[in-house]
Scaffold this motif. Structure first.
Motif, PDB file in Angstrom:
ATOM      1  N   MET A  96      71.664 -37.020 -53.912  1.00 54.33           N
ATOM      2  CA  MET A  96      70.574 -37.330 -52.991  1.00 54.33           C
ATOM      3  C   MET A  96      69.666 -36.112 -52.815  1.00 54.33           C
ATOM      4  N   LEU A  97      70.254 -34.928 -52.782  1.00 55.93           N
ATOM      5  CA  LEU A  97      69.444 -33.711 -52.655  1.00 55.93           C
ATOM      6  C   LEU A  97      68.512 -33.542 -53.849  1.00 55.93           C
ATOM      7  N   ARG A  98      68.980 -33.919 -55.021  1.00 59.46           N
ATOM      8  CA  ARG A  98      68.210 -33.656 -56.244  1.00 59.46           C
ATOM      9  C   ARG A  98      67.348 -34.815 -56.698  1.00 59.46           C
ATOM     10  N   GLY A  99      67.524 -35.999 -56.091  1.00 62.25           N
ATOM     11  CA  GLY A  99      66.867 -37.169 -56.649  1.00 62.25           C
ATOM     12  C   GLY A  99      67.438 -37.495 -58.007  1.00 62.25           C
ATOM     13  N   ALA A 100      68.760 -37.326 -58.158  1.00 59.01           N
ATOM     14  CA  ALA A 100      69.429 -37.576 -59.438  1.00 59.01           C
ATOM     15  C   ALA A 100      70.088 -38.951 -59.418  1.00 59.01           C
ATOM     16  N   GLU A 134      71.154 -44.585 -47.645  1.00 55.77           N
ATOM     17  CA  GLU A 134      72.182 -43.637 -48.102  1.00 55.77           C
ATOM     18  C   GLU A 134      72.490 -43.846 -49.573  1.00 55.77           C
ATOM     19  N   ASP A 135      71.836 -44.818 -50.206  1.00 56.55           N
ATOM     20  CA  ASP A 135      72.077 -45.110 -51.618  1.00 56.55           C
ATOM     21  C   ASP A 135      71.188 -44.221 -52.475  1.00 56.55           C
ATOM     22  N   PRO A 136      71.765 -43.266 -53.199  1.00 57.11           N
ATOM     23  CA  PRO A 136      70.937 -42.438 -54.072  1.00 57.11           C
ATOM     24  C   PRO A 136      70.294 -43.295 -55.158  1.00 57.11           C
ATOM     25  N   PRO A 137      69.216 -42.786 -55.757  1.00 51.36           N
ATOM     26  CA  PRO A 137      68.497 -43.577 -56.770  1.00 51.36           C
ATOM     27  C   PRO A 137      69.271 -43.635 -58.082  1.00 51.36           C
ATOM     28  N   VAL A 227      57.545 -50.226 -61.143  1.00 47.67           N
ATOM     29  CA  VAL A 227      57.788 -49.034 -60.321  1.00 47.67           C
ATOM     30  C   VAL A 227      57.526 -47.778 -61.149  1.00 47.67           C
ATOM     31  N   GLY A 228      56.664 -46.912 -60.634  1.00 47.44           N
ATOM     32  CA  GLY A 228      56.257 -45.730 -61.402  1.00 47.44           C
ATOM     33  C   GLY A 228      57.138 -44.516 -61.229  1.00 47.44           C
ATOM     34  N   GLY A 229      58.202 -44.602 -60.435  1.00 48.62           N
ATOM     35  CA  GLY A 229      59.084 -43.456 -60.226  1.00 48.62           C
ATOM     36  C   GLY A 229      59.538 -43.399 -58.788  1.00 48.62           C
ATOM     37  N   LEU A 230      60.187 -42.284 -58.421  1.00 44.75           N
ATOM     38  CA  LEU A 230      60.759 -42.163 -57.078  1.00 44.75           C
ATOM     39  C   LEU A 230      59.709 -41.995 -55.994  1.00 44.75           C
TER      40      LEU A 230
END
Ligand SMILES: [Zn+2]
Length: 244
Positions: A96-100, A134-137, A227-230
């Motif tokens: 979640m911190l990294r957008g990983a 809370e769900d990371p991408p 969707v173009g990204g985060l």
């Protein structure tokens, strides 16, 4: 040093359990650290000091850059049974911190949400409110695995969320009460820079167990190619409203 703040960038290919892909953030049975007398942090108090939580055996990885104390967990991915309904506290925070990607740890491109949760958000807060998750991408190639392996997504359908901006805005955790020397049930506590409509809790009294991200100005899609990204990352968050 196993701190989630560590800026490692290596990609971790997902493991399998009984032939099924196991997401990076999934907890394994050998990683459980029960909360009991020996593992709960204690309140430290004294004349002239604001009370704060501390572990008897605390190490540098237990506290994040905001000074928030995190729940301890063993690190043994691949050992025992894969607990698909459970999330490992440190691995959730790390991605979640990294957008990983929560499955393979590659740079992520898609936020996914269970359709009922997204609909409840629209009904209760409206389309302009930030969506807290809370769900990371996930990365694009893992979206199918996420849809199949995440119990929340598998049941009632899901949507892809395209926010203009996102930021880590809060932690979920139990909050110690110095008056009673006991813990509240887990709830959201905003990180510095985020503001709430209610009273903020003291981050020094929180035992955090999940990092919460806010998605802002969101449109929902069923087609991931729309969707173009985060979205643009805001870090640190500034004056972000966290609904309670
Ligand atoms: Zn992935």
């Amino acid at each position: 040093m196993t701190g989630a703040d560590r800026p490692a960038r290596a990609i971790t290919p997902p493991r399998t359990y009984k032939g099924v892909t196991v997401p990076y953030i999934t907890a394994w049975s050998q990683e459980d650290v029960p909360l009991d007398e020996d593992t709960l942090p204690r309140l430290r108090t004294g004349p002239g000091i604001a009370p704060y939580l501390v572990y008897a055996n605390e190490n540098s990885a237990d506290r994040d850059r905001h000074g928030v104390l995190w729940r301890q967990a063993a690190w043994a991915p691949g050992e025992g049974r894969a607990l698909f309904a459970r999330v490992h506290v440190t691995r959730q925070r790390r991605v979640m911190l990294r957008g990983a990607c929560q499955i393979c740890t590659a740079p992520a491109a898609l936020w996914m949400a269970a359709a009922p949760g997204w609909q409840a958000h629209l009904d209760q807060r409206g389309p302009d409110a930030p969506f807290l998750t809370e769900d990371p991408p996930v990365c694009r190639s893992c979206a199918v695995i996420a849809a199949e392996s995440c119990p929340r997504l598998r049941g009632d359908g899901f949507v892809f969320l395209a926010p203009r901006r996102w930021a880590n805005v809060a932690v979920r955790g139990q909050v110690a009460d110095p008056a009673t020397d006991s813990f509240s049930p887990a709830r959201l506590v905003p990180l510095p820079g985020a503001v709430t409509t209610g009273g903020a809790s003291d981050l020094r009294l929180v035992l955090a167990e999940a990092l919460v991200t806010g998605l802002f100005e969101v449109t929902a899609h069923t087609d991931p190619d729309r969707v173009g990204g985060l979205g643009e990352r805001l870090d640190p968050p500034h004056r972000i409203q966290v609904p309670r």
